[in-house]
Design an enzyme around this catalytic site. Structure first.
Site, mmCIF file in Angstrom:
data_model
loop_
_atom_site.group_PDB
_atom_site.id
_atom_site.type_symbol
_atom_site.label_atom_id
_atom_site.label_comp_id
_atom_site.label_asym_id
_atom_site.label_seq_id
_atom_site.Cartn_x
_atom_site.Cartn_y
_atom_site.Cartn_z
ATOM 1 N N CYS A 75 37.239 47.297 35.273
ATOM 2 C CA CYS A 75 36.332 47.629 36.386
ATOM 3 C C CYS A 75 36.886 48.763 37.234
ATOM 4 O O CYS A 75 36.315 49.846 37.297
ATOM 5 C CB CYS A 75 36.132 46.409 37.270
ATOM 6 N N LYS A 133 28.161 48.774 44.221
ATOM 7 C CA LYS A 133 29.150 48.185 43.305
ATOM 8 C C LYS A 133 30.262 49.195 42.973
ATOM 9 O O LYS A 133 31.454 48.873 43.000
ATOM 10 C CB LYS A 133 28.427 47.744 42.028
HETATM 11 N N1 SAJ Z 1 46.398 46.280 41.807
HETATM 12 C C1 SAJ Z 1 47.500 46.941 42.351
HETATM 13 N N2 SAJ Z 1 47.781 46.763 43.681
HETATM 14 C C2 SAJ Z 1 47.031 45.963 44.477
HETATM 15 C C3 SAJ Z 1 45.903 45.287 43.928
HETATM 16 C C4 SAJ Z 1 45.610 45.466 42.580
HETATM 17 O O1 SAJ Z 1 48.223 47.677 41.669
HETATM 18 O O2 SAJ Z 1 47.365 45.831 45.668
HETATM 19 C C5 SAJ Z 1 46.072 46.475 40.379
HETATM 20 C C6 SAJ Z 1 46.139 45.187 39.555
HETATM 21 O O3 SAJ Z 1 47.444 44.927 39.141
HETATM 22 C C7 SAJ Z 1 45.212 45.514 38.408
HETATM 23 C C8 SAJ Z 1 44.140 46.387 39.075
HETATM 24 O O4 SAJ Z 1 44.718 46.864 40.275
HETATM 25 O O5 SAJ Z 1 45.871 46.268 37.408
HETATM 26 C C9 SAJ Z 1 42.831 45.687 39.363
HETATM 27 O O6 SAJ Z 1 43.041 44.372 39.854
HETATM 28 P P1 SAJ Z 1 42.169 43.721 41.038
HETATM 29 O O7 SAJ Z 1 42.672 42.342 41.269
HETATM 30 O O8 SAJ Z 1 42.183 44.622 42.210
HETATM 31 O O9 SAJ Z 1 40.673 43.739 40.523
HETATM 32 P P2 SAJ Z 1 39.876 43.236 39.185
HETATM 33 O O10 SAJ Z 1 39.742 44.434 38.287
HETATM 34 O O11 SAJ Z 1 40.432 41.995 38.610
HETATM 35 O O12 SAJ Z 1 38.435 42.858 39.837
HETATM 36 C C10 SAJ Z 1 37.735 43.824 40.615
HETATM 37 C C11 SAJ Z 1 37.258 43.184 41.933
HETATM 38 N N3 SAJ Z 1 36.780 44.216 42.845
HETATM 39 C C12 SAJ Z 1 37.243 44.340 44.121
HETATM 40 O O13 SAJ Z 1 38.124 43.632 44.578
HETATM 41 C C13 SAJ Z 1 36.617 45.411 44.965
HETATM 42 C C14 SAJ Z 1 36.157 42.168 41.651
HETATM 43 O O14 SAJ Z 1 35.611 41.653 42.870
HETATM 44 C C15 SAJ Z 1 35.029 42.822 40.827
HETATM 45 O O15 SAJ Z 1 33.978 41.885 40.540
HETATM 46 C C16 SAJ Z 1 35.635 43.305 39.524
HETATM 47 O O16 SAJ Z 1 36.624 44.311 39.844
HETATM 48 C C17 SAJ Z 1 34.508 43.873 38.674
HETATM 49 O O17 SAJ Z 1 34.068 43.170 37.744
HETATM 50 O O18 SAJ Z 1 34.033 44.972 38.972
#
Ligand code: SAJ
Length: 430
Positions: A260, A206
């Site tokens: 996360c 995870k």
């Molecule tokens: N972000 C960027 N650039 C990107 C992608 C995301 O700057 O290309 C930023 C987003 O704006 C945000 C942050 O990263 O601030 C996180 O967003 P996210 O959509 O990547 O992830 P979360 O936090 O909503 O959810 C993640 C997911 N993990 C993965 O994709 C590996 C989800 O599957 C998990 O269940 C969740 O964390 C968790 O609960 O751990």
């Protein structure tokens, strides 16, 4: 062990409540447990205390059917799922006090052959720590009969009810019997593969998934700073590089938020501080991006004057949600309010109707609607790529100093190339 019929889910938050509701919808008797009377009352009234698509219908249906009930007390049950927060301490180590408190409440209820699953995202060794805590409370029991497992959640906020069913799951048992019992419980609602391993590997899997994403976002954020320095459009750069069949660069932004990805990598760093070099640097790079954005605004204010009006578009941690936990936009806005006291900040966040507590204390920050913020602004700072902002017309930005941290207006563009002077005759062999 007898078939599992009664499940207690400890912690009715973003993960516990959906898990409780989906188990109840699949025929199990579920008792949800939470320390908040408000949450308990909301669930028993068939309501959801936060925004998550489709969850409301699941909860209302299960409560009406009598298969889901919430309370403050931990009951006797055949299986327990612990889904409580695991925040980090000031030194970035995990705070396991919520897990310990849950274990202390479960221990007196045990007969000895129950399944106890830790779902909370946890540092390596946390499942064993929970088991030791249970056994400390019940020295008459042992892992010969008690089944302890870790089954981390992997669902994306906003798609939780879909991904609970469709995402593969990892189940790590302290014993093989525990892993198999946990697999059988999750198979009640999970249609995807359920993969068995040991508890510590499941804990790390995870953390590694979220760290993988953090490292890749850090790479994109570093590219955005480099591109700015050498004067090229980073979104165009990434779009072009991603045409390579084995390259898939993520998108830069104002920093990484949420509860996360900005948290979990620190658990790996704490477990192996000397070894986790790239993972640690990614955290530092992503945490440094908000300050880089603040410096961009400082440069803009040097041009337009300190008493400028700044429209700040977006406060949530990512697009099209209302969740502001660990949002870089909040940190950036409060830093701007603090550092540039003569500027007026108009924050636009279409998903909320009041400023979050951290910003409400500043006199120079007000919540505004998009149209009037754009009308009054000298500087426009785009922090979240909400759909509502994508339709802003170039004319609404004309003459303003724009800092677009998500590239929704400024790229990727069709770059205008210098006209090629056709000296073709000299290229043709005569
Ligand atoms: N972000 C960027 N650039 C990107 C992608 C995301 O700057 O290309 C930023 C987003 O704006 C945000 C942050 O990263 O601030 C996180 O967003 P996210 O959509 O990547 O992830 P979360 O936090 O909503 O959810 C993640 C997911 N993990 C993965 O994709 C590996 C989800 O599957 C998990 O269940 C969740 O964390 C968790 O609960 O751990």
């Amino acid at each position: 062990m007898a078939e599992i019929k009664n499940v207690a889910v400890i912690g009715l938050g973003y993960i516990g409540l959906p898990t409780a509701a989906i188990l109840a919808a699949n025929g199990l008797n579920v008792q949800g447990v939470d320390v908040s009377q408000r949450t308990v009352d909301a669930v028993n009234a068939g309501q959801v205390p936060f925004v998550e698509p489709d969850l409301g219908a699941f909860v209302a249906g299960a409560v009406a059917q009598g298969t889901l009930y919430a309370s403050l007390e931990t009951p006797k049950a055949d299986a327990y799922i612990v889904a409580v927060p695991t925040p980090f301490n000031a030194d970035h180590t995990a705070d396991l006090s919520y897990i310990e408190a849950a274990a202390d409440k479960i221990a007196p209820q045990l007969r000895g052959d129950e399944l106890v699953i830790l779902e909370s995202t946890s540092p390596p060794g946390a499942t064993e720590h929970m088991a030791n805590r249970l056994l400390a409370g019940r020295p008459d029991l042992s892992l010969d009969t008690l089944k302890i497992a870790h089954c981390p959640e992997r669902v994306l906020p906003g798609r939780v009810m879909v991904e609970l069913v469709t995402n593969d799951r990892i189940v790590g048992g302290l014993t093989r019997e525990a892993a198999e019992a946990a697999r059988d419980l999750y198979a009640n609602f999970c249609d995807a593969e359920i993969l068995l391993t040991d508890a510590k590997t499941a804990e790390m899997a995870k953390l590694v998934e979220n760290s993988y994403r953090d490292v890749n976002i850090a790479f994109a954020n570093e590219l955005s700073v480099i591109s700015d320095k050498i004067g090229i459009n980073v979104w165009e750069l990434i779009k072009l590089a991603n045409h390579h069949p084995r390259v898939n660069i993520l998108q830069p932004g104002p920093g990484v938020g949420g509860h996360c990805i900005a948290v979990d990598p620190w658990f790996i760093v704490a477990a192996a501080p000397e070894e986790a070099q790239i993972i640690k640097q990614a955290r530092v790079t992503n945490d440094g991006k908000p300050n880089w954005v603040v410096r961009k605004i400082e440069a803009a204010l040097e041009k337009v004057g300190p008493a400028a009006t700044i429209a700040i578009l977006g406060l949530a941690f990512k697009a099209n949600i209302d969740d502001m936990r660990e949002s870089p936009a909040i940190g950036i806005t409060s830093k701007l309010a603090d550092e540039f006291g003569s500027a007026r900040l108009l924050a636009v966040e279409p998903h909320v109707d009041a400023l979050p507590k951290g910003l409400a204390t500043f006199d120079n920050v007000v919540l505004s609607d998009l149209e009037s913020a754009l009308e009054q602004a000298d500087v426009v700072l785009l922090l979240v790529d909400h759909d509502a902002f994508k339709s802003v017309l170039p004319s609404a930005l004309a003459g303003k100093h724009v800092v677009d941290t998500r590239g929704i207006w400024t790229g990727p563009t069709d770059i205008e190339l210098e006209p090629v002077v056709a000296e073709s005759s000299s290229l043709v062999a005569s």
